[in-house]
Design an enzyme around this catalytic site. Structure first.
Site, short mmCIF file in Angstrom:
data_model
loop_
_atom_site.label_atom_id
_atom_site.label_comp_id
_atom_site.label_asym_id
_atom_site.label_seq_id
_atom_site.Cartn_x
_atom_site.Cartn_y
_atom_site.Cartn_z
N GLU A 40 13.66 -2.12 -6.65
CA GLU A 40 14.64 -1.31 -7.38
C GLU A 40 14.90 0.01 -6.68
O GLU A 40 14.04 0.52 -5.96
CB GLU A 40 14.18 -1.09 -8.83
CG GLU A 40 12.73 -0.61 -8.98
CD GLU A 40 12.61 0.85 -9.38
OE1 GLU A 40 13.52 1.63 -9.07
OE2 GLU A 40 11.58 1.20 -9.97
N ARG A 65 4.17 2.23 -13.34
CA ARG A 65 4.59 0.84 -13.52
C ARG A 65 6.06 0.66 -13.14
O ARG A 65 6.82 0.01 -13.84
CB ARG A 65 4.31 0.35 -14.94
CG ARG A 65 2.84 0.46 -15.34
CD ARG A 65 2.54 -0.25 -16.64
NE ARG A 65 2.64 -1.71 -16.48
CZ ARG A 65 1.68 -2.47 -15.96
NH1 ARG A 65 0.55 -1.92 -15.51
NH2 ARG A 65 1.84 -3.78 -15.88
N CYS A 70 11.99 -0.72 0.14
CA CYS A 70 11.02 -1.19 1.13
C CYS A 70 9.94 -0.19 1.48
O CYS A 70 8.75 -0.54 1.56
CB CYS A 70 11.75 -1.63 2.40
SG CYS A 70 12.57 -0.30 3.32
N HIS A 108 14.12 -0.23 7.76
CA HIS A 108 13.29 -1.09 6.92
C HIS A 108 11.83 -0.93 7.33
O HIS A 108 11.53 -0.65 8.49
CB HIS A 108 13.73 -2.55 7.06
CG HIS A 108 12.96 -3.51 6.22
ND1 HIS A 108 12.90 -3.42 4.85
CD2 HIS A 108 12.20 -4.59 6.56
CE1 HIS A 108 12.15 -4.41 4.38
NE2 HIS A 108 11.71 -5.12 5.39
N ASP A 124 6.02 -8.91 3.65
CA ASP A 124 7.17 -8.10 3.28
C ASP A 124 7.47 -8.31 1.80
O ASP A 124 8.07 -9.30 1.41
CB ASP A 124 8.38 -8.47 4.12
CG ASP A 124 9.52 -7.46 4.00
OD1 ASP A 124 9.49 -6.65 3.05
OD2 ASP A 124 10.42 -7.49 4.86
#
Length: 262
Positions: A40, A65, A70, A108, A124
């Site tokens: 998210e 939580r 990435c 990334h 990943d």
């Protein structure tokens, strides 16, 4: 991480502490992370800081939580793996865009993980819809995964193309990096009008039968190949969906940040 923090992280992803840092244990941890910690980018649109330190990332995933993108997800996962005795190296990748060109350096973050029973793995948990299990880092043939067929191909430069079902996903540099090296990439994706993260609002998680994704007010559920799209109509419905499907409790509905450049 302190032992108590490691145990709390393991509870967060619903697994017991593995007996050893084995390849099987890595597979279990990888799959569990994808099913419990959403991909998210809500922080970008809620005006929240994104701090790239082990402490901040683990706090966000375990105590708050939440999920992340990435840098956050693979950064936190690396801290967990290291605390369990795995060797985890941070690698920088460049994601292929629609035009087939790789993005910016440090676009990334992925992981090269070494297990005690030999061999290195590409892990990943921060690329959205990707492999459900780690991939063998030194294998150059097809690798079957529940999410498709993956392949790592070596280029003349020594970098690796990571392909899914024949389509290049990202270009991976095999040299180990430090978490702080990714700060510029994270800043770019938080602020640039050219970043898809500033132009989209997404929360997505793998399930036992498919995937659930909430993009703004569009809720998409995929189960056993069947896709259902629902348009939510109120803030109450949106907040309830974040709680029900992703375990995320929010005080207000996130919207595309109007202060970000467009």
């Amino acid at each position: 991480m302190h032992a108590d923090r490691t145990e709390a992280y393991l509870r967060r992803i619903g697994v017991e502490r593995p007996d050893s840092p084995s390849a099987h244990a890595l597979q279990v941890l990888h799959a569990a992370h994808l099913r419990h910690v959403p991909f998210e980018n809500l922080s970008i649109h809620l005006g929240e800081e994104i701090v790239l330190t082990d402490e901040a990332l683990v706090t966000k995933v375990v105590e708050a939580r939440r999920g992340g993108f990435c840098y956050e997800l693979n950064g936190a996962f690396a801290a967990l793996l290291t605390s369990l005795g795995f060797e985890a190296a941070l690698l920088q990748g460049r994601v292929y865009g629609e035009a087939g060109r790789p993005g910016i350096p440090f676009d990334h973050l992925a992981l090269r993980v070494r297990t005690e029973d030999g061999g290195d793995w590409l892990a990943d948990v921060g690329f959205g819809a990707h492999s459900e299990l780690p991939l063998r880092f030194d294998e150059r043939g097809d690798q079957a995964d529940p999410a498709g067929t993956f392949r790592l191909t070596e280029k003349e430069s020594g970098d690796l193309d990571v392909l899914r079902d024949g389509s290049p996903q990202y270009l991976l540099d095999a040299r180990p990096r430090a978490l702080a090296d990714f700060a510029a990439g994270a800043w770019y994706h938080r602020t640039s009008p050219d970043s898809h993260f500033t132009r989209s609002l997404v929360c997505s998680i793998l399930t036992g039968t498919g995937r659930v994704t909430l993009s703004g007010r569009k809720l998409t559920t995929t189960a056993d190949g069947e896709r259902d799209v629902t348009e939510l109509t109120s803030e109450a419905e949106v907040l309830a969906a974040y709680d029900r499907y992703f375990g995320i409790t929010l005080e207000k509905e996130p919207f595309l940040n109007p202060l970000l450049p467009t």
